[in-house]
Design a protein around this motif. Sequence first.
Motif, PDB file in Angstrom:
ATOM      1  N   GLY A 100      -5.416 -52.905  -7.605  1.00 30.54           N
ATOM      2  CA  GLY A 100      -4.683 -51.639  -8.267  1.00 30.54           C
ATOM      3  C   GLY A 100      -5.989 -50.390  -9.170  1.00 30.54           C
ATOM      4  N   LYS A 101      -6.765 -50.700  -9.318  1.00 28.87           N
ATOM      5  CA  LYS A 101      -7.609 -49.822  -9.553  1.00 28.87           C
ATOM      6  C   LYS A 101      -8.236 -49.356  -8.258  1.00 28.87           C
ATOM      7  CE  LYS A 101     -11.302 -49.996 -13.372  1.00 28.87           C
ATOM      8  NZ  LYS A 101     -10.666 -47.994 -14.126  1.00 28.87           N
ATOM      9  N   ASN A 102      -9.132 -47.776  -8.763  1.00 32.26           N
ATOM     10  CA  ASN A 102      -9.706 -46.905  -7.328  1.00 32.26           C
ATOM     11  C   ASN A 102     -11.074 -47.483  -7.529  1.00 32.26           C
ATOM     12  OD1 ASN A 102      -7.416 -46.449  -7.279  1.00 32.26           O
ATOM     13  ND2 ASN A 102      -7.259 -44.260  -8.631  1.00 32.26           N
ATOM     14  N   PHE A 103     -11.585 -46.998  -6.598  1.00 35.39           N
ATOM     15  CA  PHE A 103     -13.241 -47.732  -6.235  1.00 35.39           C
ATOM     16  C   PHE A 103     -13.570 -46.263  -5.456  1.00 35.39           C
ATOM     17  CE2 PHE A 103     -11.580 -50.380  -3.163  1.00 35.39           C
ATOM     18  CZ  PHE A 103     -12.524 -50.393  -2.063  1.00 35.39           C
ATOM     19  N   LEU A 104     -14.963 -46.703  -5.649  1.00 40.06           N
ATOM     20  CA  LEU A 104     -15.506 -44.865  -4.702  1.00 40.06           C
ATOM     21  C   LEU A 104     -16.521 -45.758  -4.186  1.00 40.06           C
ATOM     22  CD1 LEU A 104     -15.614 -41.413  -5.143  1.00 40.06           C
ATOM     23  CD2 LEU A 104     -17.740 -42.047  -6.344  1.00 40.06           C
ATOM     24  N   SER A 105     -16.773 -45.264  -2.553  1.00 40.06           N
ATOM     25  CA  SER A 105     -17.523 -45.666  -1.668  1.00 40.06           C
ATOM     26  C   SER A 105     -18.337 -44.567  -0.616  1.00 40.06           C
ATOM     27  CB  SER A 105     -16.811 -46.579  -0.932  1.00 40.06           C
ATOM     28  OG  SER A 105     -17.525 -47.065   0.350  1.00 40.06           O
ATOM     29  N   LEU A 106     -19.207 -45.584   0.140  1.00 39.85           N
ATOM     30  CA  LEU A 106     -19.894 -44.260   0.921  1.00 39.85           C
ATOM     31  C   LEU A 106     -19.234 -44.782   1.895  1.00 39.85           C
ATOM     32  CD1 LEU A 106     -23.669 -44.654  -0.521  1.00 39.85           C
ATOM     33  CD2 LEU A 106     -22.785 -42.800  -0.397  1.00 39.85           C
ATOM     34  N   ILE A 107     -18.048 -45.193   2.101  1.00 43.37           N
ATOM     35  CA  ILE A 107     -17.936 -46.351   3.322  1.00 43.37           C
ATOM     36  C   ILE A 107     -17.110 -45.007   3.424  1.00 43.37           C
ATOM     37  CG2 ILE A 107     -17.194 -48.579   4.621  1.00 43.37           C
ATOM     38  CD1 ILE A 107     -18.010 -50.087   2.634  1.00 43.37           C
ATOM     39  N   ALA A 108     -16.818 -44.740   5.485  1.00 44.74           N
ATOM     40  CA  ALA A 108     -15.750 -43.638   5.695  1.00 44.74           C
ATOM     41  C   ALA A 108     -14.365 -44.170   6.097  1.00 44.74           C
ATOM     42  CB  ALA A 108     -16.792 -43.143   7.467  1.00 44.74           C
TER      43      ALA A 108
END
Length: 133
Positions: A100-108
């Motif tokens: 449920g925690k948001n995460f940031l990624s480089l993957i499209a």
Amino acid sequence: MKPKKPDNVVYSDEMGYHANITPYPTHVGAPVIKTDDIVSWKNIGIHKVNKEMESKFLELKNQYENLMKEYQYNEMVYNATFQFEPVVGEIYHLYKGINGKNFLSLIAPQEWNKEHLGTFRLNSDKKWILIEQ
């Protein structure tokens, strides 16, 4: 007791007979004094001012709403988990994690099957700009 002058005679003790220097007509044959229609002038002015104020209010309201959206996006991204230092000008994708925690990624988003929340770019002011939702 002084003799009373008729009402239509313009006379005073200081100035004497002075009908020719008064700024208003003093005899029956003089032009009629008409007051200007100030009410309609005021109504037109009020209407124009109200329109301008309404326009400014709606503009400020729109700016406030956009600012609040930017704030919410930035709060969402800054509160997300990421294990790298974001580079200014690069594009990043925000996802909802399993816990449920948001995460940031480089993957499209098209490269894997995760719940995509938005695509953001970091500007030079360290503000996250929403590119796609």
